[in-house]
Design an enzyme around this catalytic site. Structure first.
Site, PDB file in Angstrom:
ATOM      1  N   HIS A 164      -4.850  12.075  13.900  1.00  9.08           N
ATOM      2  CA  HIS A 164      -5.884  12.050  12.851  1.00  9.08           C
ATOM      3  C   HIS A 164      -7.097  11.222  13.265  1.00  9.08           C
ATOM      4  O   HIS A 164      -8.156  11.339  12.651  1.00  9.08           O
ATOM      5  CB  HIS A 164      -5.320  11.460  11.554  1.00  9.08           C
ATOM      6  CG  HIS A 164      -4.235  12.283  10.936  1.00  9.08           C
ATOM      7  ND1 HIS A 164      -4.427  13.577  10.522  1.00  9.08           N
ATOM      8  CD2 HIS A 164      -2.927  11.997  10.702  1.00  9.08           C
ATOM      9  CE1 HIS A 164      -3.302  14.054  10.033  1.00  9.08           C
ATOM     10  NE2 HIS A 164      -2.365  13.135  10.143  1.00  9.08           N
ATOM     11  N   ASP A 171       3.298  18.650  13.887  1.00  6.49           N
ATOM     12  CA  ASP A 171       3.311  17.679  12.781  1.00  6.49           C
ATOM     13  C   ASP A 171       2.905  18.428  11.508  1.00  6.49           C
ATOM     14  O   ASP A 171       2.192  19.423  11.564  1.00  6.49           O
ATOM     15  CB  ASP A 171       2.275  16.587  13.108  1.00  6.49           C
ATOM     16  CG  ASP A 171       2.289  15.442  12.110  1.00  6.49           C
ATOM     17  OD1 ASP A 171       2.742  14.352  12.466  1.00  6.49           O
ATOM     18  OD2 ASP A 171       1.853  15.655  10.955  1.00  6.49           O
ATOM     19  N   HIS A 211       0.947  17.534   9.208  1.00  2.00           N
ATOM     20  CA  HIS A 211      -0.447  17.289   8.797  1.00  2.00           C
ATOM     21  C   HIS A 211      -1.384  17.916   9.823  1.00  2.00           C
ATOM     22  O   HIS A 211      -1.052  18.030  11.007  1.00  2.00           O
ATOM     23  CB  HIS A 211      -0.740  15.781   8.741  1.00  2.00           C
ATOM     24  CG  HIS A 211       0.078  15.047   7.731  1.00  2.00           C
ATOM     25  ND1 HIS A 211       1.280  14.442   8.059  1.00  2.00           N
ATOM     26  CD2 HIS A 211      -0.105  14.827   6.404  1.00  2.00           C
ATOM     27  CE1 HIS A 211       1.778  13.861   6.977  1.00  2.00           C
ATOM     28  NE2 HIS A 211       0.978  14.081   5.954  1.00  2.00           N
ATOM     29  N   ASP A 259       0.873  -1.180   0.000  1.00  4.39           N
ATOM     30  CA  ASP A 259       0.000   0.000   0.000  1.00  4.39           C
ATOM     31  C   ASP A 259       0.908   1.227   0.000  1.00  4.39           C
ATOM     32  O   ASP A 259       1.464   1.586   1.031  1.00  4.39           O
ATOM     33  CB  ASP A 259      -0.885  -0.018   1.259  1.00  4.39           C
ATOM     34  CG  ASP A 259      -1.665   1.299   1.414  1.00  4.39           C
ATOM     35  OD1 ASP A 259      -2.562   1.365   2.264  1.00  4.39           O
ATOM     36  OD2 ASP A 259      -1.349   2.252   0.694  1.00  4.39           O
ATOM     37  N   TYR A 313       8.688  10.520   8.824  1.00  4.42           N
ATOM     38  CA  TYR A 313       8.850   9.350   7.964  1.00  4.42           C
ATOM     39  C   TYR A 313      10.200   9.280   7.288  1.00  4.42           C
ATOM     40  O   TYR A 313      10.444   8.391   6.490  1.00  4.42           O
ATOM     41  CB  TYR A 313       7.679   9.311   6.962  1.00  4.42           C
ATOM     42  CG  TYR A 313       6.375   9.360   7.715  1.00  4.42           C
ATOM     43  CD1 TYR A 313       5.655  10.547   7.862  1.00  4.42           C
ATOM     44  CD2 TYR A 313       5.926   8.242   8.404  1.00  4.42           C
ATOM     45  CE1 TYR A 313       4.512  10.601   8.618  1.00  4.42           C
ATOM     46  CE2 TYR A 313       4.777   8.286   9.175  1.00  4.42           C
ATOM     47  CZ  TYR A 313       4.079   9.468   9.288  1.00  4.42           C
ATOM     48  OH  TYR A 313       2.944   9.533  10.076  1.00  4.42           O
ATOM     49  N   ASP A 318       7.426  15.056  10.625  1.00  2.00           N
ATOM     50  CA  ASP A 318       7.318  15.101   9.166  1.00  2.00           C
ATOM     51  C   ASP A 318       7.298  16.548   8.685  1.00  2.00           C
ATOM     52  O   ASP A 318       7.258  16.806   7.489  1.00  2.00           O
ATOM     53  CB  ASP A 318       6.085  14.319   8.680  1.00  2.00           C
ATOM     54  CG  ASP A 318       4.850  14.582   9.533  1.00  2.00           C
ATOM     55  OD1 ASP A 318       3.892  13.802   9.442  1.00  2.00           O
ATOM     56  OD2 ASP A 318       4.851  15.585  10.290  1.00  2.00           O
TER      57      ASP A 318
END
Ligand SMILES: NCCCNCCCCCS
Ligand SMILES: [Zn+2]
Length: 678
Positions: free
Chosen positions: A137, A174, A176, A22, A307, A267
């Site tokens: 999230h 982060d 995001h 994935d 990551y 990240d």
């Protein structure tokens, strides 16, 4: 006063992993945890921390935030085969289950709550929990973006319940948007949620309208949700620092949290394939250092994303090193936020103007972010590279970034001076001693005379002045030779001592010396060559003395009710200081100071982010309680009390604004409104 830094890590959380192919989820690998821990060990940081064990979060704790249905679905996956796991995972946006996921996610919750307990009980002052799967999230009834249970949201609800807290700050650095946390606390004024995130005008995942700067919270929660969207990639250290100076920190100090929790995703650091940003690991030392000044130092850092393994590891180490109280490495890069960042900063300030006292008199207006919108339209037309090509580019970049970081960290890291604070063992100094104090012997008169003979010799008659200069120079030398981190000297003539300290430091080879002088500065050294930058905080305008680039006078009389100096420190002094990038800071307090002890302590605490935390404080010897408070701030043993927060008056806001307009082209970290005045 609590001391010590907790580190929570359990290798069992590395069991959760992707069992099928994935391309979206395959970056959330177990090695994120193990390599971060190994990096901490390589810097000998693990042994300096207080080890606190993880535990399983209970079902009850998980139900503080999640629905029973969500918990049951997660629980049921433990016994599934790969095909069933894949099928359940497909119900969510960017999430994968493994048979051990449920257990790992409960450990992640438990580790987070263990950290909250260790900090709230006073067992430690602060700490970090290395956890996966991440949390920010995940939502009440859904896993999302690699997250199953919302570790940080559960921690905030848990802390409110168990410790009766009424003001918790969550900082999500982060890259995001932690939409899960936003949804959970959107109507809750007791939790202030701040997130910056790659947004690109809603192009970037999770591509939500409610991630934009105008999502300020709902109902009673209005004003307590702060979204700072990055509409471009490539944001760097100066953009992040500007966001703290001009958005987060003024709100955080007005909010005055009882506990700070960081959704600490890396990240947003250089080399990360998701973020595509340029901020280097030491920026996290600065961000951490700022947040340590809140909530009496009660700070819980919880891992979210990150990551690029090398970038992640270095950033984790910078964070933990700072939590331990080590001096902060010098920030790198051009100290000038990009226009897109300044536009976003202006927009979020405008959106929050109705809800914050510190913004009441700021004149902000909304901007259409013209600097990026057109660029994105062009990008949309250009051919987008395939997923496969992107992967290859990313892999090549990964190695390049690893090499860059190897060199970069060698350049910025330095041996921590064995002693934190130097002072003179002269009479009366024992009253402001704190631990790690080095008593330096005084210089003898002949040595002092020779040192001072070059200048101000005529001013130095009495022995008393000569002796105090000798003491100050003895302390200063220890700092210049990097044998101690900072120092504090009492003086009968602070202005003279400061002037001598500046000249001596420049002669010693420190080419950019910042001097913050509080009170009447009778002697103003020549600053033409730019080797010194003087900011003089005094009560009234000195006749005939106008500010220039390297010699700025800030007229300020502290409010009788409390400390109204936050807006000046955060909105002006820090941005100028960070733009200048000094390699030594001199803080001097002379007669007729117009600032209270808490305002000065705030300055000392926050200026330690500069010059590898090298500071020499020179203070009128009559100011006994000020000496004690400044010694406390320098010793780092505890966060000095910054007093009662008082918002700035309209007149003071205008004064800062005028100075900002005057100097924002020279000192670019001052920029916080896109309409750069012509
Ligand atoms: N095109 C879909 C990209 C999904 N990316 C998910 C990233 C989750 C980060 C957690 S910190
Ligand atoms: Zn992330």
């Amino acid at each position: 006063m609590a001391s010590g830094t907790a580190l929570i890590y359990d290798e069992k959380m590395a069991t959760h992993k992707l069992l099928w192919s994935d391309p979206i989820c395959d970056i959330e690998v177990p090695e994120r945890l193990s390599s971060s821990y190994e990096q901490l060990k390589s810097y000998h940081l693990v042994e300096r921390c207080v080890p606190v064990p993880a535990r399983e979060g209970s079902e009850e704790e998980i139900l503080l935030v999640h629905s029973l249905e969500h918990l049951e679905v997660a629980k049921s996956t433990q016994t599934m085969n790969e095909e069933e796991l894949k099928r359940v995972s497909e119900n969510y946006d960017a999430f994968f289950f493994h048979p051990s996921t449920y257990h790992c996610a409960r450990l992640a919750v438990g580790a987070t709550l263990q950290l909250v307990d260790a900090v709230m009980s006073g067992e430690v002052r602060n700490g970090m929990a290395l956890v996966r799967p991440p949390g920010h999230h995940s939502q009440r009834n859904a896993a999302n973006g690699f997250c199953l249970f919302n570790n940080v949201a559960i921690a905030a609800e848990y802390a409110k319940l168990k410790y009766g807290l009424q003001r918790i700050l969550i900082v999500d650095w982060d890259v995001h948007h932690g939409q899960g946390i936003q949804y959970i606390f959107e109507e809750d004024p007791s939790v202030l949620y701040f997130s910056w995130h790659r947004y690109e005008h809603q192009e970037f995942w999770p591509s939500l309208k409610e991630s934009d700067y105008d999502a300020v919270g709902l109902g009673k929660g209005k004003g307590f949700n702060i979204n700072l969207p990055w509409n471009k990639v490539g944001m760097g250290n100066s953009d992040y620092l500007a966001a703290f100076f001009h958005v987060l920190l003024p709100m955080a100090f007005e909010f005055d949290p009882e506990l700070v929790i960081v959704s600490s995703g890396y990240d947003s650091g250089i080399g990360d394939p998701e973020g595509q940003m340029n901020a280097t690991p030491e920026v996290f030392a600065h961000l951490t250092h700022f947040l340590m000044q809140l909530a009496n130092g009660k700070l819980c850092v919880i891992l979210e994303g990150g990551y690029h393994l090398k970038s992640l590891g270095e950033s984790v180490c910078m964070t933990v090193k700072t939590l331990l109280g080590d001096p902060v490495p010098q920030i790198t890069g051009e100290m000038a936020p990009c226009l897109s960042a300044v536009e976003s900063i202006q927009n979020v300030r405008a959106a929050h103007k109705p809800y914050w006292k510190w913004l009441a008199y700021e004149d902000t207006s909304f901007l259409q972010n013209l600097s990026t919108k057109s660029h994105l339209l062009k990008k949309a037309n250009s051919n987008t590279s395939t997923e496969h090509e992107t992967k290859i580019t990313n892999n090549n970049n990964t190695v390049k970034v690893e090499r860059f970081l190897e060199l970069h960290m060698k350049n910025i890291l330095f041996p921590v001076p064995p002693i934190k604070t130097a002072t003179i063992g002269s009479e009366g100094s024992e009253h402001f001693l704190s631990e790690h104090v080095q008593l330096v012997k005084e210089m003898d008169k002949t040595e002092i005379k020779s040192l001072v003979s070059g200048f101000y010799a005529d001013l130095v008659e009495e022995d008393k002045i000569l002796l105090s200069l000798g003491s100050m120079l003895a302390i200063l030398d220890k700092i210049l030779k990097k044998e101690v981190c900072n120092g504090i000297a009492a003086s009968p003539t602070a202005a003279l001592s400061a002037a001598v300290a500046l000249r001596h430091s420049v002669r010693f080879g420190f080419q950019r010396v910042l001097c913050v002088f509080v009170g009447d500065m009778q002697i103003t050294p020549n600053t033409e060559d730019g080797k010194m930058l003087i900011i003089n905080i005094c009560e009234k305008e000195q006749p005939g003395k106008t500010s220039c680039k390297h010699c700025i006078s800030l007229n300020w009389k502290e409010d009788a009710e409390g400390n109204d100096f936050f807006s000046a420190v955060l909105g002006f002094i820090l941005p100028v200081a960070y733009s200048y990038q000094p390699n030594l800071t001199v803080i001097a307090v002379g007669p007729n100071r117009s600032l209270g002890i808490s305002g000065i302590s705030l300055l000392v605490a926050l200026l330690q982010g500069l010059a590898e935390s090298r500071i020499v404080a020179v203070i009128e010897d009559t100011e006994i309680s000020l000496l004690q408070s400044v010694a406390k701030a320098l010793g780092g043993a505890s966060t000095p009390p910054f007093g009662i927060y008082v918002p700035p008056t309209q007149e003071k806001v205008k004064k800062i604004k005028a100075l900002r307009d005057q100097f924002q082209q020279e000192w670019k970290m001052l920029q916080c409104s896109g309409k750069l005045s012509d």
